[in-house]
Scaffold this active site. Sequence first.
Site, mmCIF file in Angstrom:
data_model
loop_
_atom_site.group_PDB
_atom_site.id
_atom_site.type_symbol
_atom_site.label_atom_id
_atom_site.label_comp_id
_atom_site.label_asym_id
_atom_site.label_seq_id
_atom_site.Cartn_x
_atom_site.Cartn_y
_atom_site.Cartn_z
ATOM 1 N N CYS A 1 3.868 110.983 19.847
ATOM 2 C CA CYS A 1 2.883 112.011 20.182
ATOM 3 C C CYS A 1 2.155 111.516 21.419
ATOM 4 O O CYS A 1 2.585 110.534 22.050
ATOM 5 C CB CYS A 1 1.971 112.379 19.019
ATOM 6 S SG CYS A 1 0.774 111.155 18.481
ATOM 7 N N HIS B 1 6.914 90.717 11.773
ATOM 8 C CA HIS B 1 5.848 90.352 10.825
ATOM 9 C C HIS B 1 5.544 91.447 9.808
ATOM 10 O O HIS B 1 5.125 91.143 8.696
ATOM 11 C CB HIS B 1 4.557 90.022 11.593
ATOM 12 C CG HIS B 1 4.631 88.708 12.326
ATOM 13 N ND1 HIS B 1 3.530 88.122 12.907
ATOM 14 C CD2 HIS B 1 5.671 87.880 12.577
ATOM 15 C CE1 HIS B 1 3.890 86.975 13.477
ATOM 16 N NE2 HIS B 1 5.188 86.812 13.304
HETATM 17 C C1 RB5 Z 1 -1.833 116.605 21.388
HETATM 18 O O1 RB5 Z 1 -2.639 117.091 22.417
HETATM 19 C C2 RB5 Z 1 -2.313 115.249 20.958
HETATM 20 O O2 RB5 Z 1 -3.540 115.343 20.312
HETATM 21 C C3 RB5 Z 1 -1.289 114.593 20.059
HETATM 22 O O3 RB5 Z 1 -0.085 114.479 20.746
HETATM 23 C C4 RB5 Z 1 -1.605 113.194 19.577
HETATM 24 O O4 RB5 Z 1 -2.020 112.375 20.630
HETATM 25 C C5 RB5 Z 1 -2.519 113.140 18.421
HETATM 26 O O5 RB5 Z 1 -2.827 112.069 17.881
#
Ligand code: RB5
Length: 144
Positions: free
Chosen positions: A67, A100
Site C-alpha cells: 500500500c 528473526h
Molecule cells: C491510500 O491513500 C493510503 O492510505 C494507503 O495506501 C495506505 O498507505 C494506508 O495505510
Amino acid sequence: MGFKIALGGDHGGYKAKTFVIEMLTKQDHILHDFGTNNEESVDYPDFVHPLATAVENEEFDFGILFCGSANGVCMSANKHQKIRAAIAWTAEIAALAKQHNNANVLCIPGRFLNESELEEIINSYINATFEGGRHQRRVDKIPC
Ligand code: RB5
C-alpha cells in the site's frame, strides 16, 4: 527452488506491486495476484484478508502486500493469528524479518521506494532463512 507467492494491495501500492510481479515472473516462482488491479481508490482490508487467509491455510509459502505506507496492509494482515506481517523499507530489515521473526507476509510501502530498492528488498527477503533457536521461542509467544 521457487516459492508459491501471494501478492496483493491497494491503489497506493499498485505500481510497486506491478513492478514486483514483473520482477518475480523472471524468477522460478508461482505467483497469485489478489488485486487490486488498477489505481482506482479501494479499501486495503478487502484485498488483505483473502490473501492472509490463504497464507494462514498454507496455500502459499508467503505473501507480499503493498500500500502507500505499508501500515494499513500490515495492520490488517496481523489481525490473523497465524500471520507475521513485517514492514520492510530496506534490504537489511527485510532479511531480518525472515531471519528473526519468520515473517510470512512482507509489507511494502509502495509510495516510498524506487524500483531498485524494491528489487533489493524483495530479493533480500526471499533469499533469507529463519534462524530458529531463540527466535523460534519468541515467535511462538506472539499469538494472543
Ligand atoms: C491510500 O491513500 C493510503 O492510505 C494507503 O495506501 C495506505 O498507505 C494506508 O495505510
